[in-house]
Design a protein around this motif. Structure first.
Motif, PDB file in Angstrom:
ATOM      1  N   ALA A  32       0.847  -1.190   0.000  1.00 16.79           N
ATOM      2  CA  ALA A  32       0.000   0.000   0.000  1.00 16.79           C
ATOM      3  C   ALA A  32       0.884   1.241   0.000  1.00 16.79           C
ATOM      4  N   GLN A  81      -9.335   5.112  -9.979  1.00 17.33           N
ATOM      5  CA  GLN A  81     -10.348   5.348  -8.950  1.00 17.33           C
ATOM      6  C   GLN A  81     -11.758   5.362  -9.535  1.00 17.33           C
ATOM      7  N   LEU A 156      -3.055  -0.062  -8.528  1.00 13.89           N
ATOM      8  CA  LEU A 156      -4.427   0.399  -8.295  1.00 13.89           C
ATOM      9  C   LEU A 156      -4.387   1.762  -7.617  1.00 13.89           C
ATOM     10  N   ASP A 157      -5.010   2.751  -8.265  1.00 13.58           N
ATOM     11  CA  ASP A 157      -4.990   4.120  -7.758  1.00 13.58           C
ATOM     12  C   ASP A 157      -6.284   4.402  -6.998  1.00 13.58           C
ATOM     13  N   GLU A 158      -6.231   4.404  -5.682  1.00 14.37           N
ATOM     14  CA  GLU A 158      -7.433   4.589  -4.844  1.00 14.37           C
ATOM     15  C   GLU A 158      -8.585   3.748  -5.385  1.00 14.37           C
ATOM     16  N   PRO A 159      -8.403   2.446  -5.487  1.00 14.40           N
ATOM     17  CA  PRO A 159      -9.392   1.636  -6.216  1.00 14.40           C
ATOM     18  C   PRO A 159     -10.783   1.646  -5.582  1.00 14.40           C
ATOM     19  N   THR A 186       1.376  -6.431  -6.471  1.00 15.48           N
ATOM     20  CA  THR A 186       0.307  -5.435  -6.497  1.00 15.48           C
ATOM     21  C   THR A 186       0.669  -4.235  -5.634  1.00 15.48           C
ATOM     22  N   PHE A 188      -1.161  -0.641  -4.311  1.00 17.78           N
ATOM     23  CA  PHE A 188      -2.363   0.199  -4.356  1.00 17.78           C
ATOM     24  C   PHE A 188      -2.192   1.444  -3.507  1.00 17.78           C
ATOM     25  N   THR A 190      -3.796   4.461  -1.242  1.00 14.26           N
ATOM     26  CA  THR A 190      -4.944   4.751  -0.391  1.00 14.26           C
ATOM     27  C   THR A 190      -4.587   5.857   0.597  1.00 14.26           C
TER      28      THR A 190
END
Lengths: 328, 274
Positions: A32, A81, A156-159, A186, A188, A190
């Motif tokens: 993260a 997002q 993953l951008d602020e999924p 992975t 991501f 947040t």
């Protein structure tokens, strides 16, 4: 290392988005990037994906220097997002897009898309348009689309940023399970520390374009590098100028070594826990105690207690510079 | 997983059309009837005063036939040119930054805002017999074509521009990270999303070119069988007291406009479904 980011600088005009950022992301990990908005985490993710060009520094993906590669040739899966669904295409064709670009045979595409739709539980929605899906479903479609091309890394951008709290929690658990199944490296982004602690193996805390600390959720919580990390990862209060977790403070009925006198301002009951607001030497401190100990001490506003940090209290490795001559 | 909501399937949504809605609908229909349908019916009725055979005779006179063919073909060419150039200009205005961009943005509407006869005069001055740049397009078909392009310039630009501004850039980035080249992204992601706007702009250009009078009347020279456009032909017929002849040609233009609008509606639906 799956991703090796080294000495990255990135400015937008006068704004320094990334300031000499170096981070390694292990193969198969779930990492993260955590921090307040404007802290540079999304920019770092976009630099890794090739959607943003760094001013200096290098990005290595699976041992290959990717710094100069366009996004098309980095083989990364990117999830946005706001889903970035191809809204004129069916769910099936959205997921198939990357494979069609790679000119795979039709039969193979069909089979692979079918598998992915099953993986994200959308097999019944293959012919729908994205506008006919809920937010959570759209994001799962976007994930299947990114996974279709078997990316080296999944970014993953602020999924879950655009989803409501309930769906967010569901998807969080689901992402963790998916990662255990698929094992793709992975990363991501947040700004929600609970989300990061819940899902990630490794957390990179970023603020002001710099990395504050890197570590497992436990390491970050128990051994925060500085005040910022400590206050970002959980509740804090300040006793004698030093940060401490409110549940690491002890309340005593009588004077004891290391304890300072305090007067109770307010006692708030929040179910099992009780929040006690104190005035210590003219500054506000709050303490989290159990209902039992609150009753044992007969706390009420106006009463006098003695407060000190427990011996096992968590402290930042580097205390804040503003600390006055303080007791421990 | 809960089933996805279907658009417009909320229970009771459609049955709740109250008295206010009915009144609004009534007024809208009445207004449309008086302003649009009534005059159009009058023209169609006028054209058929001499019956089908009279109508047919009126639209198949060599002059009427030639002028309609020229007008429709020119309008198609104008629509196609605008579809390409209008989209390109909108793209440049939205996606590029260059000095003079704001000026260009304002200039786009000028041909439309200008009284069309002034536009015609401007073009005649530039391309007329005394052309300062020694390009004489006056009294030729290319001259008429240029005049029509001049007045229809804003249509595609102004329909495509807002859609392009609203277009989700994430879609393009997602496509890029999936390996799509710039050309593929444009063809498979951008263009399908712009298509309804492009077609609408094309339809407007076509309709305007079909009806244009002011800007072409000067530069065309109105030479029958060569440069005379339909609206000028209609005007001449009325001058010569051939009202049914004018109405007949007008009815054909009306029919063609209607067919084009319907066709574009069908294509738009089809392109959205695909």
């Amino acid at each position: 290392m799956a991703i090796d980011v080294s000495h990255i600088d990135k400015r937008f005009g006068d704004f320094v988005a990334l300031d000499d950022v170096t981070v390694e992301i292990a193969d198969g990990s779930l990492t993260a990037l955590l921090g307040p908005s404007g802290g540079g985490k999304s920019t770092l993710l976009r630099v890794i994906a090739g959607l943003e060009q760094p001013d200096s520094g290098t990005v290595t993906i699976n041992g290959n220097d990717a710094t100069k590669l366009p996004p098309q040739r980095r083989n990364v899966g990117f999830v946005f997002q706001h889903y970035a669904a191809f809204k004129h295409m069916s769910v099936f064709r959205n997921v198939a897009f990357g494979l069609e670009i790679r000119k795979r045979p039709k039969r193979e595409i069909k089979q692979r898309v079918q598998e992915l739709l099953e993986l994200v539980h959308l097999e019944a929605f293959a012919d729908r348009l994205p506008s006919q899906l809920s937010g959570g479903q759209r994001q799962r479609m976007a994930l299947a689309r990114a996974l279709a091309v078997q990316p080296n890394v999944l970014l993953l951008d602020e999924p879950f940023g655009a989803l409501d709290a309930q769906v967010r929690k569901e998807l969080r658990v689901w992402l963790r399970r998916l990662h255990d199944e698929v094992h793709v490296t992975t990363v991501f982004v947040t700004h929600d520390q609970e989300e990061a602690m819940d899902v990630a193996d490794e957390i990179v805390v970023m603020a002001g374009g710099r990395i504050e600390q890197i570590g497992s959720p436990d390491e970050l919580y128990e051994r925060p590098a500085n005040d910022f990390v400590m206050s970002f990862l959980g509740p804090v209060t300040r006793l004698n100028g030093r940060l401490v977790r409110p549940h690491d403070l002890e309340l005593l009925a009588s004077a004891a070594p290391g304890a300072v006198e305090a007067s109770v301002v307010r006692v708030v009951r929040l179910g099992f826990e009780v929040r006690v607001e104190l005035l210590v030497n003219g500054s506000d401190v709050w303490v989290q105690v159990t209902r039992d100990s609150s009753e044992r001490l007969e706390l009420h506003s106006g009463s006098t207690v003695y407060v000190r940090a427990s011996e096992t209290a968590i402290r930042p490795a580097v205390p804040s510079i503003a600390t006055p001559a303080a007791s421990g | 997983m809960p089933p996805a909501p279907r658009p417009g399937s909320a229970p009771g949504q459609r049955t709740r059309a109250g008295a206010g809605t009915a009144l609004g609908l009534g007024f809208a229909t009445l207004y449309m009837s008086i302003i649009v349908l009534l005059p159009l019916s009058a023209i169609v009725w006028k054209a058929h005063q001499a019956g089908w055979s009279g109508f047919w005779a009126d639209v198949t006179t060599p002059e009427a036939w030639s002028t309609m063919k020229l007008t429709i073909l020119l309008s198609i060419a104008v629509a196609l040119t605008n579809i390409v150039m209008g989209t390109l200009i909108a793209w440049v205005l939205v996606r590029d930054s260059f000095p003079g961009k704001r000026v260009m943005d304002v200039l786009i509407d000028l041909p439309f805002a200008l009284p069309t006869i002034v536009a015609g005069l401007v073009l005649l001055t530039l391309y007329g017999p005394t052309s300062p740049i020694h390009v004489t397009l006056a009294y030729t078909r290319p001259g008429v074509f240029v005049a029509l392009l001049f007045v229809t310039l804003p249509f595609c630009v102004r329909t495509v521009q807002p859609v392009l501004i609203e277009l989700d850039r994430d879609m393009e980035e997602a496509a890029a990270s999936l390996g799509a080249s710039r050309i593929t992204i444009f063809r498979r992601i951008v263009l399908p999303n712009l298509m309804p706007a492009i077609l609408a702009g094309g339809a407007l250009s076509f309709a305007r070119a079909l009806s244009e009078y002011g800007s072409t009347v000067l530069i065309s020279g109105n030479i029958p069988f060569k440069t005379q456009v339909a609206s000028v032909h209609i005007f001449n017929q009325i001058e010569n007291d051939n009202v049914t002849g004018a109405a007949a040609v007008a009815t054909v233009l009306l029919g063609v406009s209607l067919i084009v609008l319907l066709a574009i509606g069908v294509i738009q639906r089809w392109s959205v479904r695909r």
